[in-house]
Scaffold this motif. Structure first.
Motif, short mmCIF file in Angstrom:
data_model
loop_
_atom_site.label_atom_id
_atom_site.label_comp_id
_atom_site.label_asym_id
_atom_site.label_seq_id
_atom_site.Cartn_x
_atom_site.Cartn_y
_atom_site.Cartn_z
N GLY A 57 -6.65 2.70 14.67
CA GLY A 57 -5.32 2.09 14.66
C GLY A 57 -4.27 3.17 14.60
O GLY A 57 -4.53 4.35 14.87
N GLY A 58 -3.06 2.80 14.24
CA GLY A 58 -1.97 3.78 14.19
C GLY A 58 -2.21 4.81 13.10
O GLY A 58 -2.42 4.47 11.94
N LEU A 59 -2.20 6.08 13.47
CA LEU A 59 -2.43 7.17 12.52
C LEU A 59 -1.10 7.88 12.27
O LEU A 59 -0.69 8.76 13.01
N THR A 60 -0.43 7.47 11.21
CA THR A 60 0.86 8.05 10.86
C THR A 60 0.77 8.64 9.46
O THR A 60 -0.31 9.00 9.00
N GLY A 61 1.87 8.74 8.76
CA GLY A 61 1.86 9.20 7.38
C GLY A 61 1.27 10.58 7.24
O GLY A 61 1.73 11.55 7.84
N ALA A 62 0.22 10.70 6.42
CA ALA A 62 -0.41 11.99 6.17
C ALA A 62 -0.90 12.64 7.46
O ALA A 62 -0.82 13.86 7.63
N TYR A 63 -1.38 11.83 8.39
CA TYR A 63 -1.89 12.38 9.64
C TYR A 63 -0.78 12.99 10.49
O TYR A 63 -0.99 14.01 11.16
N SER A 64 0.39 12.39 10.47
CA SER A 64 1.50 12.95 11.25
C SER A 64 1.90 14.31 10.72
O SER A 64 2.25 15.22 11.49
N VAL A 65 1.86 14.50 9.40
CA VAL A 65 2.18 15.80 8.82
C VAL A 65 1.15 16.84 9.26
O VAL A 65 1.50 17.96 9.67
N VAL A 66 -0.13 16.48 9.21
CA VAL A 66 -1.18 17.40 9.64
C VAL A 66 -0.99 17.74 11.13
O VAL A 66 -1.14 18.90 11.54
N GLY A 121 1.41 19.66 -3.31
CA GLY A 121 1.09 21.03 -2.90
C GLY A 121 -0.38 21.21 -2.56
O GLY A 121 -0.72 21.96 -1.63
N GLN A 122 -1.26 20.52 -3.28
CA GLN A 122 -2.69 20.61 -2.96
C GLN A 122 -2.95 20.09 -1.56
O GLN A 122 -3.75 20.66 -0.80
N THR A 123 -2.30 18.98 -1.18
CA THR A 123 -2.56 18.38 0.13
C THR A 123 -1.97 19.24 1.25
O THR A 123 -2.58 19.36 2.31
N LEU A 124 -0.81 19.83 1.02
CA LEU A 124 -0.16 20.63 2.06
C LEU A 124 -0.80 22.01 2.18
O LEU A 124 -0.91 22.56 3.29
N ASP A 125 -1.23 22.59 1.06
CA ASP A 125 -1.96 23.86 1.12
C ASP A 125 -3.23 23.68 1.94
O ASP A 125 -3.57 24.52 2.79
N PRO A 161 0.84 -1.20 0.00
CA PRO A 161 0.00 0.00 0.00
C PRO A 161 0.87 1.25 0.00
O PRO A 161 2.03 1.21 0.44
N SER A 162 0.31 2.35 -0.48
CA SER A 162 1.03 3.62 -0.41
C SER A 162 0.69 4.30 0.92
O SER A 162 0.77 3.66 1.96
N ILE A 163 0.27 5.55 0.93
CA ILE A 163 0.02 6.27 2.19
C ILE A 163 -1.44 6.04 2.59
O ILE A 163 -2.36 6.54 1.93
N VAL A 164 -1.64 5.31 3.67
CA VAL A 164 -2.99 4.86 4.04
C VAL A 164 -3.69 5.93 4.87
O VAL A 164 -3.16 6.43 5.87
N ILE A 165 -4.91 6.26 4.44
CA ILE A 165 -5.75 7.21 5.18
C ILE A 165 -7.04 6.50 5.58
O ILE A 165 -7.15 5.29 5.48
N GLY A 166 -8.02 7.25 6.07
CA GLY A 166 -9.22 6.64 6.63
C GLY A 166 -10.16 6.02 5.60
O GLY A 166 -9.83 5.90 4.41
N HIS A 167 -11.31 5.64 6.06
CA HIS A 167 -12.32 4.95 5.25
C HIS A 167 -12.81 5.85 4.13
O HIS A 167 -13.02 7.06 4.31
N SER A 168 -13.04 5.29 2.95
CA SER A 168 -13.39 6.09 1.77
C SER A 168 -14.74 6.78 1.89
O SER A 168 -14.98 7.78 1.21
N VAL A 169 -15.62 6.28 2.75
CA VAL A 169 -16.94 6.89 2.92
C VAL A 169 -17.01 7.66 4.24
O VAL A 169 -17.35 8.85 4.26
#
Length: 376
Positions: free
Chosen positions: A207-216, A283-287, A193-201
């Motif tokens: 569980g462990g919230l890392t990756g994109a969530y750690s940046v936020v 840039g869209q995600t970080l903006d 998998p790439s960068i895992v985020i929450g449920h699509s709906v």
């Protein structure tokens, strides 16, 4: 006929819990989860608590609780011990069909290298040995698409190059994959998998919230630090990133769905990218994350530039993520689509309003009031 059993390590983690929920809803199998004692909870209580939370977060009502209670068994375990500390002979009642190894140490710093080796490399050997002792037909290793390291361009579903790693975490995952590829006697699949985020709906995650969530989280902490210093206006943070590169987010339920689809399709062994082909630009995600944490749009620079004190603090906090913020990566999915032509992830689409919903949920989860209203 005896019931079939599937084994899942890391069943209390982000991907592992979603995988167990997916297996419960799409198969009649029993699920055994090697689980550590943690936070004062015995393994069964801990597993049940996490799985019930995941079921709610992912849109299931209380009816799934009976399935969790009746089909999910936690066995005390420790990855660093031979056979993960499990006695296979005591679990011979049902045929063990597949083994899913989701557990991993996600730290990356050099000082954690001994623990990373014990968990992600030696632990993989122990998990393989346990799967073999249980008579499993298939062994699935959950790795990461970012074993690609510093490689750029089109990345195929092929063995990783250890010479390209960026950090100790990647090194341990590449070595773990190598252990799996050398195994014999079972079908082995490596799932990336790439960068895992929450449920699509529901946009929620358990569980462990890392990756994109750690940046936020780091951006939220920067805003809070500025507020404590009496800075009321929105500040633009310098980020060591190329805003034009794609960043590959994948919902945890779709990762689990495609993993289980590989199983139900009786896919051959190999490497499978659990990614998607239409990612947002970094840039869209970080903006968006900056706006929602109360910061101004960030400044981007890959080279050394004049930085403020808060810029330097943020830069240090972003050390792990810097390598993922530069260099275009496109993940080929030929193997996945050959085995599962109607795979869920390749059809996934994510736009900025959708991502805002993920961020909104997470910021509320950590107690940081989002600066933008929740999108409709």
């Amino acid at each position: 006929m005896k019931s079939e059993t599937q084994w899942v390590t890391g069943g209390t983690g982000l991907v592992g819990a979603a995988l167990v929920v997916e297996l419960l809803t799409r198969t009649d199998d029993h699920i055994v989860c090697p689980t550590r004692h943690k936070e004062g909870l015995a393994p069964q209580a801990r597993l049940t608590q996490v799985l019930q939370s995941a079921a709610r977060a992912y849109g299931h009502d209380a009816t799934l609780d009976a399935e969790i209670a009746g089909r999910c068994l936690a066995v005390p375990a420790e990855l660093t011990q031979p056979l993960c500390g499990v006695a296979p002979a005591s679990h011979a009642g049902g045929r063990a069909r597949e083994f899913w190894h989701c557990a991993a140490d996600l730290r990356y710093e050099d000082r954690y290298w001994p623990e990373l080796q014990r968990t992600n490399i030696t632990g993989t050997r122990h998990a393989l040995a346990l799967a073999d002792a249980l008579g499993c037909e298939v062994y699935n290793q959950v790795s990461t698409a970012y074993v690609a390291g510093s490689r750029e361009g089109i990345l195929y579903e092929e063995p990783a190059d250890a010479a390209c790693i960026n950090n100790r975490y990647e090194e341990s995952k590449v070595a773990g994959e190598d252990v799996v590829r050398r195994a014999t006697g079972m079908t082995t699949r490596i799932l990336r998998p790439s960068i895992v985020i929450g449920h699509s709906v529901t946009k929620q995650a358990v569980g462990g919230l890392t990756g994109a969530y750690s940046v936020v989280q780091r951006l939220a902490q920067a805003q809070q630090t500025l507020a404590r210093r009496g800075v009321s206006e929105a500040v633009s943070i310098l980020l060591p990133a190329d805003p034009a590169i794609p960043i590959n987010f994948v919902p945890v339920n779709l990762v689990a769905a495609d993993a289980v689809s590989l199983s139900t399709a009786r896919a051959a062994g190999g490497i499978f990218h659990l990614t998607h082909p239409h990612p947002l630009a970094l840039g869209q995600t970080l903006d968006l994350a900056s706006a929602m944490t109360g910061l101004a749009p960030p400044r981007y620079a890959l080279a050394d530039v004049q930085a403020t004190a808060i810029d330097r603090v943020i830069s240090r906090q972003m050390d792990f993520y810097k390598s993922y913020m530069r260099g275009e990566k496109v993940f080929d999915q030929t193997s996945l689509l050959t085995a599962v032509p109607a795979a869920a992830l390749p059809a996934f689409r994510l736009d900025v309003p959708d991502l805002a919903e993920y961020y909104h949920w997470y910021l509320q989860h950590i107690g940081h009031q989002p600066a933008l209203p929740q999108p409709a």
